[in-house]
Design an enzyme around this catalytic site. Structure first.
Site, PDB file in Angstrom:
ATOM      1  N   ARG A  67       0.845  -1.196   0.000  1.00  0.00           N
ATOM      2  CA  ARG A  67       0.000   0.000   0.000  1.00  0.00           C
ATOM      3  C   ARG A  67       0.876   1.240   0.000  1.00  0.00           C
ATOM      4  NH1 ARG A  67      -5.421  -1.751   2.722  1.00  0.00           N
ATOM      5  NH2 ARG A  67      -6.243  -1.029   0.755  1.00  0.00           N
ATOM      6  N   GLN A  86      -0.528   2.451  -5.679  1.00  0.00           N
ATOM      7  CA  GLN A  86      -1.936   2.816  -5.455  1.00  0.00           C
ATOM      8  C   GLN A  86      -2.832   2.462  -6.650  1.00  0.00           C
ATOM      9  OE1 GLN A  86      -1.912   6.726  -3.924  1.00  0.00           O
ATOM     10  NE2 GLN A  86      -3.623   6.325  -2.552  1.00  0.00           N
ATOM     11  N   ASP A 111      -4.017  -1.186  -6.549  1.00  0.00           N
ATOM     12  CA  ASP A 111      -4.502  -1.651  -5.243  1.00  0.00           C
ATOM     13  C   ASP A 111      -5.968  -2.101  -5.310  1.00  0.00           C
ATOM     14  OD1 ASP A 111      -5.134  -2.032  -2.604  1.00  0.00           O
ATOM     15  OD2 ASP A 111      -4.531  -0.040  -1.934  1.00  0.00           O
ATOM     16  N   SER A 129      -8.223  -1.590  -2.129  1.00  0.00           N
ATOM     17  CA  SER A 129      -8.830  -0.258  -1.975  1.00  0.00           C
ATOM     18  C   SER A 129     -10.001  -0.082  -2.936  1.00  0.00           C
ATOM     19  CB  SER A 129      -7.804   0.845  -2.247  1.00  0.00           C
ATOM     20  OG  SER A 129      -6.894   0.900  -1.202  1.00  0.00           O
ATOM     21  N   TYR A 145      -1.512   0.209   8.761  1.00  0.00           N
ATOM     22  CA  TYR A 145      -2.561  -0.692   9.251  1.00  0.00           C
ATOM     23  C   TYR A 145      -2.716  -0.556  10.761  1.00  0.00           C
ATOM     24  CZ  TYR A 145      -2.866  -3.123   4.801  1.00  0.00           C
ATOM     25  OH  TYR A 145      -3.079  -3.429   3.493  1.00  0.00           O
TER      26      TYR A 145
HETATM   27  P1  NAD Z   1      -8.707  -2.356   6.754  1.00  0.00           P
HETATM   28  O1  NAD Z   1      -9.774  -2.825   5.849  1.00  0.00           O
HETATM   29  O2  NAD Z   1      -7.539  -3.228   7.005  1.00  0.00           O
HETATM   30  O3  NAD Z   1      -9.340  -2.009   8.206  1.00  0.00           O
HETATM   31  C1  NAD Z   1     -10.374  -1.129   8.373  1.00  0.00           C
HETATM   32  C2  NAD Z   1     -10.168  -0.147   9.484  1.00  0.00           C
HETATM   33  O4  NAD Z   1     -10.445  -0.776  10.748  1.00  0.00           O
HETATM   34  C3  NAD Z   1      -8.799   0.494   9.643  1.00  0.00           C
HETATM   35  O5  NAD Z   1      -8.919   1.876   9.487  1.00  0.00           O
HETATM   36  C4  NAD Z   1      -8.399   0.139  11.083  1.00  0.00           C
HETATM   37  O6  NAD Z   1      -7.656   1.150  11.709  1.00  0.00           O
HETATM   38  C5  NAD Z   1      -9.756  -0.041  11.716  1.00  0.00           C
HETATM   39  N1  NAD Z   1      -9.769  -0.755  12.998  1.00  0.00           N
HETATM   40  C6  NAD Z   1      -9.075  -1.838  13.387  1.00  0.00           C
HETATM   41  N2  NAD Z   1      -9.378  -2.160  14.658  1.00  0.00           N
HETATM   42  C7  NAD Z   1     -10.309  -1.277  15.076  1.00  0.00           C
HETATM   43  C8  NAD Z   1     -11.028  -1.088  16.294  1.00  0.00           C
HETATM   44  N3  NAD Z   1     -10.833  -1.865  17.367  1.00  0.00           N
HETATM   45  N4  NAD Z   1     -11.909  -0.059  16.356  1.00  0.00           N
HETATM   46  C9  NAD Z   1     -12.115   0.750  15.299  1.00  0.00           C
HETATM   47  N5  NAD Z   1     -11.464   0.642  14.135  1.00  0.00           N
HETATM   48  C10 NAD Z   1     -10.576  -0.370  14.022  1.00  0.00           C
HETATM   49  O7  NAD Z   1      -8.247  -0.910   6.309  1.00  0.00           O
HETATM   50  P2  NAD Z   1      -7.856  -0.397   4.885  1.00  0.00           P
HETATM   51  O8  NAD Z   1      -9.013   0.199   4.236  1.00  0.00           O
HETATM   52  O9  NAD Z   1      -7.156  -1.489   4.187  1.00  0.00           O
HETATM   53  O10 NAD Z   1      -6.853   0.765   5.279  1.00  0.00           O
HETATM   54  C11 NAD Z   1      -5.817   0.553   6.237  1.00  0.00           C
HETATM   55  C12 NAD Z   1      -4.773   1.662   6.131  1.00  0.00           C
HETATM   56  O11 NAD Z   1      -4.058   1.583   4.907  1.00  0.00           O
HETATM   57  C13 NAD Z   1      -5.324   3.068   6.176  1.00  0.00           C
HETATM   58  O12 NAD Z   1      -4.386   3.879   6.835  1.00  0.00           O
HETATM   59  C14 NAD Z   1      -5.373   3.499   4.739  1.00  0.00           C
HETATM   60  O13 NAD Z   1      -5.343   4.893   4.580  1.00  0.00           O
HETATM   61  C15 NAD Z   1      -4.094   2.863   4.267  1.00  0.00           C
HETATM   62  N6  NAD Z   1      -4.085   2.668   2.836  1.00  0.00           N
HETATM   63  C16 NAD Z   1      -3.019   3.157   2.115  1.00  0.00           C
HETATM   64  C17 NAD Z   1      -3.006   3.001   0.747  1.00  0.00           C
HETATM   65  C18 NAD Z   1      -1.867   3.550  -0.062  1.00  0.00           C
HETATM   66  O14 NAD Z   1      -1.064   4.283   0.442  1.00  0.00           O
HETATM   67  N7  NAD Z   1      -1.783   3.180  -1.309  1.00  0.00           N
HETATM   68  C19 NAD Z   1      -4.037   2.314   0.111  1.00  0.00           C
HETATM   69  C20 NAD Z   1      -5.086   1.811   0.876  1.00  0.00           C
HETATM   70  C21 NAD Z   1      -5.092   1.980   2.247  1.00  0.00           C
END
Ligand code: NAD
Length: 359
Positions: free
Chosen positions: A120, A125, A128, A131, A226
């Site tokens: 990620r 991006q 991905d 996402s 994460y």
């Molecule tokens: P995910 O599907 O893995 O998880 C969903 C969300 O659940 C996360 O935001 C996590 O913090 C939250 N979570 C976990 N335990 C929790 C709890 N006890 N209570 C409340 N919330 C809780 O998440 P995702 O959509 O894959 O995204 C994860 C991270 O990766 C984020 O920071 C996102 O911005 C980042 N990301 C970066 C890129 C990139 O740079 N290309 C792309 C996608 C996502």
């Protein structure tokens, strides 16, 4: 000789991994494309729409002769027995939960890139798929809840009286959660959000929602963006905060997940008994156990007048755009791993090394 890339028909999904529009815009000019007959039908892309872009072939020919095989779900073990040796497979193998995949790939000696393992990073991006699909799922989750809810989302001032806006609680503000916030706000709901990553607060607030802070969340900057596993003591406090807000909510969208682990249970059975009759929970974390203790994966249940929808693949209900986005992600990866029309798998490259399944 140019690469032959075969697009397989999914057996249990309406999506297709590459659409005609993806091919029209493709920067991969030298490749020869084959598509399994009927692969795009259920997403609205008939074989005729692929005319001049990809040749229609039967599955056996694609398996036996293509250099690269692309799909959304991995080929079955019996497919693997037919694929030509040295072929590259690109799909979502999910090796962290699908334990047999490494063994299968090793048995046949294939190289495989797993779209769900793409790092990620900013560079990756555009490839991905997690996402892309999470964004659709977050949007669909809100629409699904709105259709089930026995009341309006927006505030209404009518000659028959005023109606207050729906209250939506969103648990987890990753890609799906942020899209769920944006969609709920567009529909006029008042939105409250829980997450454990400090970085999520600003993103949530910028979408016009309230971020509910629970003190003492563990946030590890080294976890690549994460969330990390929280202590039981923290989770207990969080469950109490969730319960207080759930009792006043009309809709809860659950998206909280910890990569490679069971999803945290944040809505206990006791919380459901305190919720309003007619309220709706859509649990996108259902496939990893769910954020709600009563969630059943791929089922809709009603408890105490509360509808609980356990569905982690709502993107499949929007197959046209989901295919379009998945296809763009795959094509961007293909452009990244080819040079002058040939495969150029650079093991030093973090996108290749991150997504390659080491058989
Ligand atoms: P995910 O599907 O893995 O998880 C969903 C969300 O659940 C996360 O935001 C996590 O913090 C939250 N979570 C976990 N335990 C929790 C709890 N006890 N209570 C409340 N919330 C809780 O998440 P995702 O959509 O894959 O995204 C994860 C991270 O990766 C984020 O920071 C996102 O911005 C980042 N990301 C970066 C890129 C990139 O740079 N290309 C792309 C996608 C996502």
């Amino acid at each position: 000789m140019s690469l032959t890339i075969g697009i397989l028909k999914e057996s249990n999904d309406k999506r297709v991994s590459i659409t005609p529009d993806n091919l029209k815009r493709s920067k991969l000019k030298e490749a020869t494309w084959w598509i399994e007959s009927g692969a795009g039908n259920e997403a609205g892309f008939t074989d005729a729409l692929y005319d001049g872009l990809a040749s229609s072939k039967d599955r056996a020919t694609i398996l036996k002769e293509a250099d690269i095989i692309v799909s959304i779900f991995p080929p079955s073990e019996s497919d693997m027995g037919q694929i030509k040796s040295g072929a590259l497979l690109i799909s979502q193998f999910r090796p962290y939960i699908n334990e047999s995949v490494n063994g299968q790939l090793a048995k046949y000696g294939f190289r495989a890139l797993s779209m769900d393992m793409i790092p990620r990073t900013t560079l990756a991006q555009a490839m991905d798929v997690l996402s892309s699909m999470a964004s659709i799922a977050g949007y669909k989750a809100v629409l699904t809840a709105a259709l089930k809810l026995p009341r309006y989302f927006p505030m209404m001032i009518t000659s028959a009286g005023s109606i207050r806006p729906a209250k939506v609680l969103i648990i987890g503000a990753g890609v799906a959660g942020l899209q769920a916030i944006a969609t709920s706000r567009k529909l006029g709901a008042v939105v409250e959000v829980f997450d454990v990553r400090a970085a999520a607060k600003e993103e949530v607030q910028s979408l016009g929602a309230k971020f509910v802070e629970v003190e003492g969340a563990k946030d590890d900057k080294g976890a690549g963006g994460y969330a990390v596993q929280q202590s039981e003591e923290f989770l207990q406090r969080q469950r109490a905060e969730v319960q207080a807000r759930a009792a006043k909510s009309d809709v809860i969208i659950c998206t909280a997940q910890i990569r490679g682990r069971k999803a945290p249970v944040l809505i206990e059975a006791d919380t459901i008994s305190k919720m309003k009759h007619g309220s709706v929970i859509v649990d996108l974390a259902a496939s990893t156990g769910g954020n709600c203790a009563l969630t059943e994966n791929d089922k809709i249940i009603t408890q105490n007048g509360v509808t609980i929808i356990g569905n982690s693949s709502l993107e499949c209900d929007m197959p046209e755009d989901a295919s379009q986005m998945y296809g763009n992600n795959i094509l961007n990866l293909l452009v990244h791993i080819t040079k002058d029309g040939a495969l150029d798998l650079n093991m030093e490259d973090e996108i290749v090394s991150g997504s390659l399944i080491k058989a």
